[in-house]
Enzyme design. Structure first.
Site, PDB file in Angstrom:
ATOM      1  CG  ASP A   8     -15.943   0.757  62.581  1.00 35.18           C
ATOM      2  OD1 ASP A   8     -15.402   0.406  63.661  1.00 35.18           O
ATOM      3  OD2 ASP A   8     -15.794   1.894  62.109  1.00 35.18           O
ATOM      4  CB  CYS A  65     -16.828   3.059  65.163  1.00 34.93           C
ATOM      5  SG  CYS A  65     -17.295   4.714  65.707  1.00 34.93           S
ATOM      6  CB  THR A  67     -14.182   8.410  67.614  1.00 35.04           C
ATOM      7  OG1 THR A  67     -15.194   8.460  66.607  1.00 35.04           O
ATOM      8  CG2 THR A  67     -12.800   8.686  67.037  1.00 35.04           C
ATOM      9  CG  MET A  71     -20.421   2.761  65.517  1.00 36.11           C
ATOM     10  SD  MET A  71     -21.459   1.730  64.457  1.00 36.11           S
ATOM     11  CE  MET A  71     -20.414   0.301  64.305  1.00 36.11           C
ATOM     12  CG  HIS A  98     -30.672  12.425  84.264  1.00 36.22           C
ATOM     13  ND1 HIS A  98     -29.880  13.491  84.621  1.00 36.22           N
ATOM     14  CD2 HIS A  98     -30.947  11.780  85.427  1.00 36.22           C
ATOM     15  CE1 HIS A  98     -29.692  13.498  85.927  1.00 36.22           C
ATOM     16  NE2 HIS A  98     -30.331  12.460  86.436  1.00 36.22           N
ATOM     17  CG  ASN A  99     -30.293  11.732  78.633  1.00 37.93           C
ATOM     18  OD1 ASN A  99     -29.174  11.687  79.127  1.00 37.93           O
ATOM     19  ND2 ASN A  99     -30.966  12.866  78.517  1.00 37.93           N
ATOM     20  CG  HIS A 133     -35.015  12.835  84.152  1.00 41.93           C
ATOM     21  ND1 HIS A 133     -34.153  13.906  83.997  1.00 41.93           N
ATOM     22  CD2 HIS A 133     -34.869  12.423  85.428  1.00 41.93           C
ATOM     23  CE1 HIS A 133     -33.507  14.114  85.133  1.00 41.93           C
ATOM     24  NE2 HIS A 133     -33.929  13.234  86.019  1.00 41.93           N
TER      25      HIS A 133
END
Length: 150
Positions: A8, A65, A67, A71, A98-99, A133
């Site tokens: 943005d 964005c 912070t 987003m 891990h994710n 994971h």
């Protein structure tokens, strides 16, 4: 890899620094905007970038964005997206290992361009570890599909 990037108005300047580093790493960039620092709604760009990843039109996405919060919330509403808000190198690495995150969110008002570029490099070059994971990610993805209940 093909990387989609969106921001943005509050992430517009940082987006340019991230585009530079992604290109230096040899990846293709798809910039979905915004194209100026004029006020816009973050959801329009976060959702578009996440949709491209979910639809396999891009391998991964980066959204920015002020912070990173708006987003990341927007991107995570798209089925199949695992977006992480990252403002340090440890988290950039862990969220991939891990994710298996497929979208990275950052905040221009939170970090500077040097750190943001290092985060993007780390995130783009870190591989998913799999193993235990994978089972955890599948629970989250199956919950999203309605096939897993807690």
């Amino acid at each position: 890899m093909k990387i989609v990037i969106g921001s943005d108005h509050a992430g517009y300047h940082l987006k340019g620094a991230i585009i530079d580093v992604v290109k230096e790493l040899g990846h293709e960039i798809v910039d979905v905007g915004t194209d100026s620092p004029d006020s816009v709604d973050y959801a329009d760009f976060g959702l578009q970038a996440a949709e491209m990843v979910a639809n396999k039109e891009a391998d991964r996405g980066i959204v920015i964005c002020g912070t990173g919060i708006g987003m990341s919330i927007s991107a995570n509403k798209v089925k199949g997206i695992r977006c992480a808000l990252v403002h340090d190198l440890f988290t950039a690495k862990a969220t991939r290992e891990h994710n298996d995150t497929n979208v990275l969110a950052m905040g221009e008002r939170v970090i500077g361009p040097g750190l943001a570029q290092e985060i993007a490099k780390t995130w783009l070059t870190t591989e998913f570890e799999g193993g235990r994971h994978e089972r955890r990610i599948m629970k989250v993805m199956n919950y999203e599909d309605g096939t897993y209940h807690v």
